[in-house]
Design an enzyme around this catalytic site. Structure first.
Site, PDB file in Angstrom:
ATOM      1  CB  CYS A  50     -16.859 -74.799 -79.640  1.00  0.00           C
ATOM      2  SG  CYS A  50     -18.273 -75.187 -80.629  1.00  0.00           S
ATOM      3  CG  HIS A  94     -27.604 -71.104 -66.717  1.00  0.00           C
ATOM      4  ND1 HIS A  94     -27.300 -69.967 -67.439  1.00  0.00           N
ATOM      5  CD2 HIS A  94     -26.668 -72.018 -67.049  1.00  0.00           C
ATOM      6  CE1 HIS A  94     -26.227 -70.193 -68.166  1.00  0.00           C
ATOM      7  NE2 HIS A  94     -25.816 -71.427 -67.957  1.00  0.00           N
ATOM      8  N   PRO A 110     -30.075 -75.723 -83.096  1.00  0.00           N
ATOM      9  CG  PRO A 110     -30.531 -77.132 -84.894  1.00  0.00           C
ATOM     10  CD  PRO A 110     -29.988 -75.784 -84.556  1.00  0.00           C
ATOM     11  CD  GLN A 111     -26.068 -77.574 -84.569  1.00  0.00           C
ATOM     12  OE1 GLN A 111     -26.575 -76.548 -84.121  1.00  0.00           O
ATOM     13  NE2 GLN A 111     -25.885 -77.761 -85.859  1.00  0.00           N
ATOM     14  N   GLY A 184     -16.115 -67.358-109.543  1.00  0.00           N
ATOM     15  CA  GLY A 184     -15.371 -66.549-108.582  1.00  0.00           C
ATOM     16  C   GLY A 184     -15.190 -67.395-107.345  1.00  0.00           C
ATOM     17  N   GLY A 186     -14.032 -66.770-104.046  1.00  0.00           N
ATOM     18  CA  GLY A 186     -13.718 -66.098-102.786  1.00  0.00           C
ATOM     19  C   GLY A 186     -14.126 -66.930-101.583  1.00  0.00           C
TER      20      GLY A 186
END
Lengths: 421, 270
Positions: A50, A94, A110-111, A184, A186
């Site tokens: 992603c 790279h 780590p992924q 709560g 939120g």
């Protein structure tokens, strides 16, 4: 042989651009197959996550990777500015940085290593990877491992939610069978709860001033909604209490803490208070067995970890620099291998021809004599070739390598192996 | 030969101790790669020394050496048992200096010489009494260390100082469980050991034995031990209060041990 890489990442391209280039898992084999059919491309692989899309190849002559991406994805020229391109040494660096998670949005996560490994496995499965990329990627995996073990880059967490989870684990060990009480409902609280549940927390109770929202969230988590006015009756079931209500006065005060400890037989409670103003009075932290972390505490830990990571990242960059040097010199010494082989081949051909000629002239000879001729001719060739070969090998990593290489090819008139290089 | 093996074990413990100290700076790898194997090997030699001593028990004269050596060995066994169960090294490492000192004392101090005391009861009984008590001591010692580590970890969590040296301590709940389990496991051994001792004393000296300082201290220690276990089990005392109790029990145990030299009737050497 050359490495070429083109790609976009979270720094160079906005999400819309990355989305257009993203390659889903089921389409990946097709892209890779098309890639290796491009003129000049020897080997290739595609990494799509992603945060980045990258095309890595080993090429003979330069390949037009930009052109490949444009035509494959149907991109206009105005997206060109988002791409970065690297070659040779820069490409190696790279790849090492990406695999070691130095180029990641959250440095040290780590992924990415797993994702690179998967992309590699897919390309390899298609036969798109052999010698050169194989060497590069195996080295990249080793470098990533080295960075991980020699620096503390992946050891600290940098988001509030993950800091909270880490602290919870520091208190409870495993979160299994632990009960979380959300007070709560939120967005932040929900996120933190999600983290806690992902780490194995067993049960969740939710209480909110607007009861409907609590019910809604309880359904989403498979938990239990608790009426807001009865929260103290339920609080003692919870090991972790996450508060984020808009109350102007603390909801948990010292007397509540004391009551909790009494009912729970001193079993510890972890308060994560992300409300401002605070929902848990600071005195509660003074009671044995109650641990209160407010939003500032969490943020300061996260901030410290970020600084820590930056320092570790610098150390990691040094390791990468060393590894790039090492890899480059290894690749260079591999470059002379074809020349050495053709040199030996060339001399061997001459030797064979001369032996055939002299055998006709000598007529009948004994096996001993034949062996002697064989040994002598080999010895002459080996001695003659010794200096050129060692010079080639030893100069491989030095700047004059290309000159020496070229000179030896010319002197011996070696044209055959030229295309390997 | 047992002295020789004991000294080999002592050297290995010493080496392990140095590496453990080094690992404070050098990181975890030193610990798992050097300290653990070294101490493990030391344990094996120590075991050999103990077995040889036991086999010589027909000429065995109970001196302070054997219980010290046995306690050191049991501490190392506990160390590995806890490591195997919880992957926690901190309590064991904290006790490594104690192991070293006990072993050193047993291996290097001159053996008392003198006529062996004619024993009215079988040496097996004495040996059992000592072994049971020592298991109880080892458990108590571990429980004590665990409660100290609990306090340290609790302080660190409360003061919100994460990272650094204390970050390597196991989770609070893990330390707590180690301390509690050691108490629970040690209790029957301690109790049986005291009972065995009482039976021995009864047959040998009669009831005046129980007026002895060392014996009284042992009984006091046992009472504290029981209270410690009870408060933990009933009220869930942990942290500061449990640490105070454990310190008290531990102090009583140390005094009881030291009282060997003051006691009239319970002495290893007459």
């Amino acid at each position: 042989m050359n490495f070429q890489l083109i790609g976009v990442n979270h720094n160079t391209a906005p999400l819309e651009v990355r989305e257009r280039l993203a390659v889903s898992e089921d389409r990946l084999p097709e892209v890779v197959s098309t890639l290796v059919k491009q003129p000049g491309v020897d080997e290739g692989m595609v990494l799509s996550t992603c945060n980045r899309v990258e095309v890595l190849t080993s090429t003979r002559q330069g390949a037009d990777l930009r052109g490949f991406l444009r035509s494959y994805f149907g991109l206009g020229p105005k997206l060109d500015s988002h791409f970065y391109e690297f070659e040779k040494r820069e490409a190696v660096r790279h790849v090492f940085r990406v695999a070691s998670s130095l180029d990641s949005m959250v440095v040290g996560e780590p992924q990415i290593l797993g994702q690179v490994k998967e992309a590699y496995a897919v390309a390899r499965g298609l036969g798109a990877i052999h010698s050169a990329l194989d060497a590069l990627l195996s080295r990249a995996f080793a470098v990533a491992k080295r960075v991980r073990t020699e620096t503390a880059i992946g050891s600290s967490t940098v988001s509030i939610a993950s800091v909270a989870v880490e602290l919870a684990e520091k208190i409870f060990g495993s979160l299994e069978n632990k009960t979380v009480f959300l007070l709560g409902a939120g967005k932040m609280a929900e996120l933190a709860a999600r983290h806690l549940m992902a780490r194995g927390a067993g049960k969740i109770m939710i209480s909110n001033r607007t009861h409907d929202r609590a019910v809604e969230l309880a359904e989403a988590f498979g938990g239990q909604a608790v009426p807001f006015d009865r929260l103290h009756q339920f609080a003692d079931h919870a090991d972790i209490i996450l508060t984020s209500t808009g109350a102007s006065e603390p909801v948990f005060r010292k007397e509540h803490g004391e009551a909790l400890l009494r009912v729970r037989k001193n079993r510890p409670v972890f308060f994560i208070d992300i409300a401002v103003p605070r929902n848990v009075a600071p005195e509660v932290n003074k009671l044995d067995g109650l641990f209160v972390y407010d939003v500032d505490d969490l943020q300061s830990i996260a901030g410290k970890n970020t600084a820590e990571r930056k320092k570790e990242a610098e150390r990691a960059e040094k390791i990468i620099e060393l590894e790039v040097d090492r890899f480059a010199s290894r690749m260079k010494s591999l470059e002379v291998v074809p020349t050495i082989l053709s040199l030996q081949e060339y001399c061997e051909t001459i030797r064979q021809a001369e032996i055939d000629r002299i055998r006709g002239r000598l007529g009948q000879i004994s096996p001993e004599q034949e062996a002697a001729i064989e040994a002598m001719s080999r010895a002459i060739i080996n001695k003659l070739l010794h200096t050129p070969i060692t010079t080639l090998k030893s100069s491989a990593t030095r700047p004059e390598a290309a000159t020496i290489h070229e000179m030896i090819r010319r002197i011996f008139n070696l044209t055959g192996g030229k295309q390997d290089h | 030969m047992p002295e020789f093996w004991l000294r080999v074990a002592l050297s290995l413990y010493g080496l392990g101790l140095i590496c453990a100290l080094a690992s404070l700076w050098g990181g975890r790898q030193v610990l798992t790669r050097i300290t653990m194997p070294t101490v493990g090997l030391g344990m094996v030699f120590h075991f050999v020394a103990l077995i040889e001593t036991a086999m010589m028990s027909h000429v065995w004269m109970p001196s302070a050496h054997e219980p010290e050596s046995l306690l050191a060995f049991l501490l190392v066994v506990f160390f590995f048992a806890i490591y195997a169960r919880y992957k926690a090294t901190a309590p064991g490492l904290a006790l490594l200096p104690v192991v070293f000192l006990l072993t050193a004392s047993a291996a290097l101090r001159p053996k008392p010489s003198g006529p062996a005391l004619p024993l009215f009861v079988s040496t097996q009984w004495i040996f059992m009494h000592i072994a049971l008590i020592m298991i109880g001591y080892a458990a108590l010692l571990f429980s004590f260390i665990a409660s100290i580590l609990y306090l340290i970890q609790e302080r660190a969590l409360k003061s919100k100082t994460t990272g650094g040296f204390w970050a390597r301590l196991p989770a609070l709940a893990t330390i707590d469980e180690i301390g509690y389990k050691c108490l629970v496991w040690g209790f029957p051994f301690m109790t049986l050991g005291l009972i065995a001792g009482s039976i021995l004393a009864e047959t040998r000296y009669g009831s005046k034995y129980f007026a002895d300082a060392q014996v009284l201290l042992s009984i006091l220690m046992w009472v504290v031990y029981t209270v410690l276990l009870y408060t933990r089990w009933n009220a869930g005392w942990r942290g500061r209060r449990a640490a105070y109790m454990a310190t008290f029990a531990f102090a009583a145990a140390v005094v009881a041990w030291a009282a060997n030299n003051l006691s009239h009737t319970h002495r290893f050497i007459p």
